[in-house]
Design an enzyme around this catalytic site. Sequence first.
Site, PDB file in Angstrom:
ATOM      1  N   LYS A   1       1.415  -2.970   9.246  1.00  0.00           N
ATOM      2  CA  LYS A   1       2.612  -3.791   9.462  1.00  0.00           C
ATOM      3  C   LYS A   1       3.464  -3.250  10.606  1.00  0.00           C
ATOM      4  O   LYS A   1       3.926  -4.005  11.453  1.00  0.00           O
ATOM      5  CB  LYS A   1       3.464  -3.869   8.185  1.00  0.00           C
ATOM      6  CG  LYS A   1       2.774  -4.501   7.002  1.00  0.00           C
ATOM      7  CD  LYS A   1       3.661  -4.555   5.770  1.00  0.00           C
ATOM      8  CE  LYS A   1       4.219  -3.240   5.328  1.00  0.00           C
ATOM      9  NZ  LYS A   1       3.263  -2.277   4.778  1.00  0.00           N
TER      10      LYS A   1
ATOM     11  N   ARG B   1      -3.625  10.005   8.847  1.00  0.00           N
ATOM     12  CA  ARG B   1      -2.263   9.994   9.410  1.00  0.00           C
ATOM     13  C   ARG B   1      -1.473  11.206   8.919  1.00  0.00           C
ATOM     14  O   ARG B   1      -0.732  11.815   9.677  1.00  0.00           O
ATOM     15  CB  ARG B   1      -1.563   8.685   9.038  1.00  0.00           C
ATOM     16  CG  ARG B   1      -0.312   8.404   9.818  1.00  0.00           C
ATOM     17  CD  ARG B   1       0.106   6.962   9.735  1.00  0.00           C
ATOM     18  NE  ARG B   1       0.623   6.607   8.422  1.00  0.00           N
ATOM     19  CZ  ARG B   1       1.031   5.390   8.096  1.00  0.00           C
ATOM     20  NH1 ARG B   1       0.962   4.403   8.982  1.00  0.00           N
ATOM     21  NH2 ARG B   1       1.490   5.133   6.908  1.00  0.00           N
TER      22      ARG B   1
ATOM     23  N   ARG C   1       3.527  13.176   8.094  1.00  0.00           N
ATOM     24  CA  ARG C   1       4.613  12.417   7.473  1.00  0.00           C
ATOM     25  C   ARG C   1       4.596  12.665   5.969  1.00  0.00           C
ATOM     26  O   ARG C   1       3.592  12.416   5.300  1.00  0.00           O
ATOM     27  CB  ARG C   1       4.459  10.917   7.744  1.00  0.00           C
ATOM     28  CG  ARG C   1       4.974  10.523   9.092  1.00  0.00           C
ATOM     29  CD  ARG C   1       4.799   9.071   9.444  1.00  0.00           C
ATOM     30  NE  ARG C   1       4.861   8.109   8.383  1.00  0.00           N
ATOM     31  CZ  ARG C   1       4.733   6.793   8.587  1.00  0.00           C
ATOM     32  NH1 ARG C   1       4.534   6.313   9.791  1.00  0.00           N
ATOM     33  NH2 ARG C   1       4.785   5.960   7.573  1.00  0.00           N
TER      34      ARG C   1
ATOM     35  N   ARG D   1       9.794  -6.240  -1.581  1.00  0.00           N
ATOM     36  CA  ARG D   1       8.674  -5.708  -2.370  1.00  0.00           C
ATOM     37  C   ARG D   1       8.645  -6.287  -3.774  1.00  0.00           C
ATOM     38  O   ARG D   1       7.690  -6.062  -4.504  1.00  0.00           O
ATOM     39  CB  ARG D   1       8.766  -4.190  -2.462  1.00  0.00           C
ATOM     40  CG  ARG D   1       8.484  -3.525  -1.145  1.00  0.00           C
ATOM     41  CD  ARG D   1       8.497  -2.036  -1.309  1.00  0.00           C
ATOM     42  NE  ARG D   1       8.460  -1.398  -0.012  1.00  0.00           N
ATOM     43  CZ  ARG D   1       7.577  -0.504   0.350  1.00  0.00           C
ATOM     44  NH1 ARG D   1       6.672  -0.100  -0.494  1.00  0.00           N
ATOM     45  NH2 ARG D   1       7.602   0.005   1.549  1.00  0.00           N
TER      46      ARG D   1
ATOM     47  N   ARG E   1       2.305   5.103  -4.630  1.00  0.00           N
ATOM     48  CA  ARG E   1       2.970   4.017  -3.903  1.00  0.00           C
ATOM     49  C   ARG E   1       2.089   2.775  -3.852  1.00  0.00           C
ATOM     50  O   ARG E   1       2.578   1.649  -3.983  1.00  0.00           O
ATOM     51  CB  ARG E   1       3.328   4.463  -2.477  1.00  0.00           C
ATOM     52  CG  ARG E   1       4.449   5.468  -2.430  1.00  0.00           C
ATOM     53  CD  ARG E   1       4.666   6.069  -1.044  1.00  0.00           C
ATOM     54  NE  ARG E   1       4.911   5.065  -0.037  1.00  0.00           N
ATOM     55  CZ  ARG E   1       4.471   5.155   1.222  1.00  0.00           C
ATOM     56  NH1 ARG E   1       3.761   6.183   1.618  1.00  0.00           N
ATOM     57  NH2 ARG E   1       4.761   4.211   2.082  1.00  0.00           N
TER      58      ARG E   1
END
Length: 190
Positions: free
Chosen positions: A13, A127, A133, A88, A144
């Site tokens: 996204k 990632r 991150r 969400r 999540r």
Amino acid sequence: MNLILFGPPAAGKGTQAKRLVEARGMVQLSTGDMLREAIASGSELGKECQAIMSRGDLVSDAIVIALIEARLKEAGEAGGAIFDGFPRTVAQAEALDAMLAKLGKKIDRVVRLKVDDAALLERVARRYADQGRPDDNPESFKVRLEAYNRNTAPLLPYYADKGLLTEIDGMGSIEAVSVAIDAALDESGA
């Protein structure tokens, strides 16, 4: 034009939103970026968000809605918003509809990036290794992703019933996904 990019964390996204900002002059309203900014600020809100996110939990609707509402005027002046990571839940979708209605605006298109959960987990692990991150920790990402799948499933019929939902294969190349998104937006008159 107000667009929602819909899909689980790491579906692409953000990549697509950044491209649309450049190509169409819209403002990206990324709750993930806003939450990371709050955390980086070291504020009490940031500390609260960091604790919630490191557990893999979703930040409360009240916090997320306040972050979005603070940026809606800027998006309206730019000609539209790309909502990335919001809404969400159906409650958040209803809150967004109400916020936009106050401004005489509405959601024009919802693009759902359909992706494979196992491939997403691999993407996040890469990632995390490359960028470090903290919200991409593979273990908290699994939580999540489960929360996303559980809480956002009701949004599909919510937007489909309004005739706003377009589903795109998010597992294709960035370019292929971009072409499909542009076609959906052009069909909407954006």
